[in-house]
Design an enzyme around this catalytic site. Structure first.
Site, short mmCIF file in Angstrom:
data_model
loop_
_atom_site.label_atom_id
_atom_site.label_comp_id
_atom_site.label_asym_id
_atom_site.label_seq_id
_atom_site.Cartn_x
_atom_site.Cartn_y
_atom_site.Cartn_z
N SER A 208 0.84 -1.19 0.00
CA SER A 208 0.00 0.00 0.00
C SER A 208 0.88 1.25 0.00
O SER A 208 1.75 1.38 -0.86
CB SER A 208 -0.95 -0.05 1.20
OG SER A 208 -1.99 0.88 1.06
N ASP A 434 -8.26 -4.75 -6.76
CA ASP A 434 -7.90 -4.07 -5.51
C ASP A 434 -8.60 -2.72 -5.46
O ASP A 434 -8.47 -1.90 -6.37
CB ASP A 434 -6.38 -3.90 -5.46
CG ASP A 434 -5.87 -3.28 -4.18
OD1 ASP A 434 -6.68 -2.87 -3.32
OD2 ASP A 434 -4.64 -3.21 -4.03
N HIS A 463 -6.46 -6.45 -0.71
CA HIS A 463 -5.50 -5.36 -0.65
C HIS A 463 -4.30 -5.86 0.15
O HIS A 463 -4.44 -6.20 1.31
CB HIS A 463 -6.10 -4.13 0.01
CG HIS A 463 -5.14 -3.00 0.13
ND1 HIS A 463 -4.50 -2.46 -0.96
CD2 HIS A 463 -4.68 -2.30 1.22
CE1 HIS A 463 -3.70 -1.48 -0.55
NE2 HIS A 463 -3.79 -1.38 0.75
#
Length: 535
Positions: A208, A434, A463
């Site tokens: 991320s 995602d 994710h």
């Protein structure tokens, strides 16, 4: 009042932060020479885990000035010295999420003949968690019941005031720190950790926002990178404002997928046999909570429509939550039972003791790009997004609204340009569905990093897709860490992996004691404990 708020934003924005995209000077290269003095973390489950605090410069342009502390931990390599491969630094994203859980968790998920060859290094980003100081702007910012997110419910004035006050509170207490909490600052902290470890090169795994952190580190310090893995990728050039709009649209797709999945299981949840009926049930519950909020116990406050939305959006991060989400709707609509909602809220959305990593989130996103400062622009632009993605748009808008008033105007040039010059091959992982870091980000990063290899999970929606039990993905990661082996595919996508099957539809019945004992987790949605499979 709106005029006053705009004026406040203009005043706060007049303060300009130090540039976060300047090249690394000699003073900065010589900075961060703090020492790591390791001691036991006193973790009974993992006695080998070691902890330390590292002094680093607040401002790397002035390395002899004020210092702050970074909390670091280490799970040392156990392989013979001849087989050890050095430290691998770990970051789960955020911005601002703690990485201290990662050494034990990730090292335990890969074969020990590989895990034993690395020193696994976790850390808390500057200003967050156990690093010092821990920045807090408004400890009660997330307390329920909060104003309704939907602009049609007349709460925009309340949210603008709340967002402006949050930015002002941050500026009042932390003006000396906030301009120095960018991704570049955190990347320089990573190099301070490297130096304190006494090594020439580090390995890195980030997910991320951790992909932004890792690629930024690689741009600043390419000669100090040995291996790098980026999982669920933020595009290197997109503005944070535009990235959030992409999120809105992808979260809508995941909500649509949840509704279709729930409709197929009408014999379990009794919410209707088509997705539209399930969506009507969702909005029926939200509307009911507007007039009859639910006690949030054991968390303080009440669950209104805002808290309800917060409980559900995490389904876009992982479909492991879908059975619980469907149970929440079914229990409320068919049984008038609010217990599953209370438990789910406490597991997934209830606030912690303070505003957590939210100051770090704002300090990164609001400062690194120029954000729109005009509420009229936001109102019109976000209405266009909401017309096609109503599930998450206004929730996400108000989460980011402090950027309208943030005391440090964003850098017009955007984030540090990523070129990959001087980097070894970087291994990239991206799922096509995602919601938090949409697929476009992985494609853009692959194009920005010459020599990188892109692994795509086709149809995958998690994710952060590694360590979820997908052997195709995990084996690719392990091979790279073992000896640098990269997937052999010659096309734009070096390897394609299949998605995991949807979860089985189960009505999750809480135990009688669950409601009394379930405490707020305050964990990031990607943390393993935040997606545990039982109530």
């Amino acid at each position: 009042m709106l005029t006053a708020l705009v004026a406040m934003g203009a005043v706060l924005a007049s303060v300009t932060p130090a540039s976060s995209s300047s090249p690394v000077g000699q003073a900065e290269r010589d900075a961060g020479q703090g020492k790591l003095v390791w001691s036991s973390c006193n973790d009974p489950a993992t006695p080998a885990l070691q902890c330390a605090m590292l002094d680093v410069p607040l401002d790397y342009a002035h390395p002899d000035g004020k210092k702050i502390k970074i909390k670091v931990n280490r799970l040392p390599a156990t392989a013979p010295k001849s087989r050890q491969q050095g430290p691998i630094l770990l970051n789960p994203g955020g911005p601002g999420d703690s990485g201290l859980w990662m050494p034990v968790s990730i090292a335990g998920k890969i074969p020990q003949d590989v895990a034993s060859t690395y020193d696994w290094i976790g850390f808390d980003p500057r200003g967050t968690n156990a690093s010092e100081p821990h920045v807090t702007c408004d400890a009660h910012y997330f307390d329920g019941e909060r104003p309704d997110y939907q602009v049609g419910k007349g709460t925009s004035k309340a949210w603008l005031e709340k967002s402006a006050k949050y930015a002002a509170d941050c500026a009042a207490n932390w003006s000396w720190f906030l301009p120095h909490m960018t991704t570049v600052d955190n990347a320089r902290d990573m190099d301070s950790i490297r130096r304190a470890l006494g090594v020439q090169k580090i390995n890195f795994y980030g997910g991320s926002w951790g992909t932004t952190l890792g690629s930024t580190y690689g741009e600043l310090f390419p000669s100090h990178v040995r291996r790098m893995v980026l999982d669920s990728i933020v595009g290197p050039t997109i503005s944070w404002y535009d990235h959030n709009i992409l999120q809105d649209k992808e979260h809508q797709r995941r909500f649509d997928a949840f509704a279709a999945w729930t409709a197929k299981a009408d014999s379990v949840y009794h919410l209707g046999t088509d997705a539209a009926a399930v969506k009507r049930a969702y909005y029926q519950v939200e509307e009911a909570l507007r007039s009859h909020p639910v006690d949030a116990a054991p968390a303080p406050g009440r669950i209104g429509p805002a808290e309800f939305e917060d409980t559900f959006y995490g389904g876009g991060y992982t479909f492991l939550r879908w059975p619980r989400m469907a149970t929440v709707l079914s229990a409320y609509v068919t049984r008038n039972d609010t217990r599953p909602l209370q438990i789910a809220y406490n597991m997934y959305a209830a606030p912690g003791a303070d505003d957590g990593t939210f100051p770090a989130y704002n300090a990164v996103q609001c400062t690194e790009n120029a954000w729109p400062r005009d509420w009229e622009f936001w109102k019109k632009d976000q209405a266009k997004v909401d017309a096609v993605a109503p599930f998450y748009t206004y929730n996400n808008m108000w989460y980011n609204a402090a950027c309208m008033f943030w005391p440090y105007q964003g850098n017009q040039a955007g984030r540090l340009k990523i070129t990959g010059k001087g980097l070894p091959p970087v291994l990239l992982f991206q799922a096509t569905e995602d919601a938090a870091t949409p697929y476009e980000g992985g494609v853009a990063m692959h194009k920005a990093l010459p020599g990188s290899k892109l692994v795509v999970q086709n149809g995958g929606s998690f994710h952060e897709i590694l360590f979820r039990g997908n052997s195709c993905l995990d084996d690719t990661f392990t091979a790279y860490l073992r000896d640098g082996t990269l997937p052999a595919g010659k096309g734009f996508i070096a390897r394609t992996c299949a998605a995991q099957p949807d979860p089985a539809p189960v009505y999750v019945t809480p135990t009688p004691a669950a409601l009394k004992t379930q405490a707020p987790t305050a964990l990031p949605p990607t943390h393993p404990e935040a997606v545990r499979g039982v109530w």
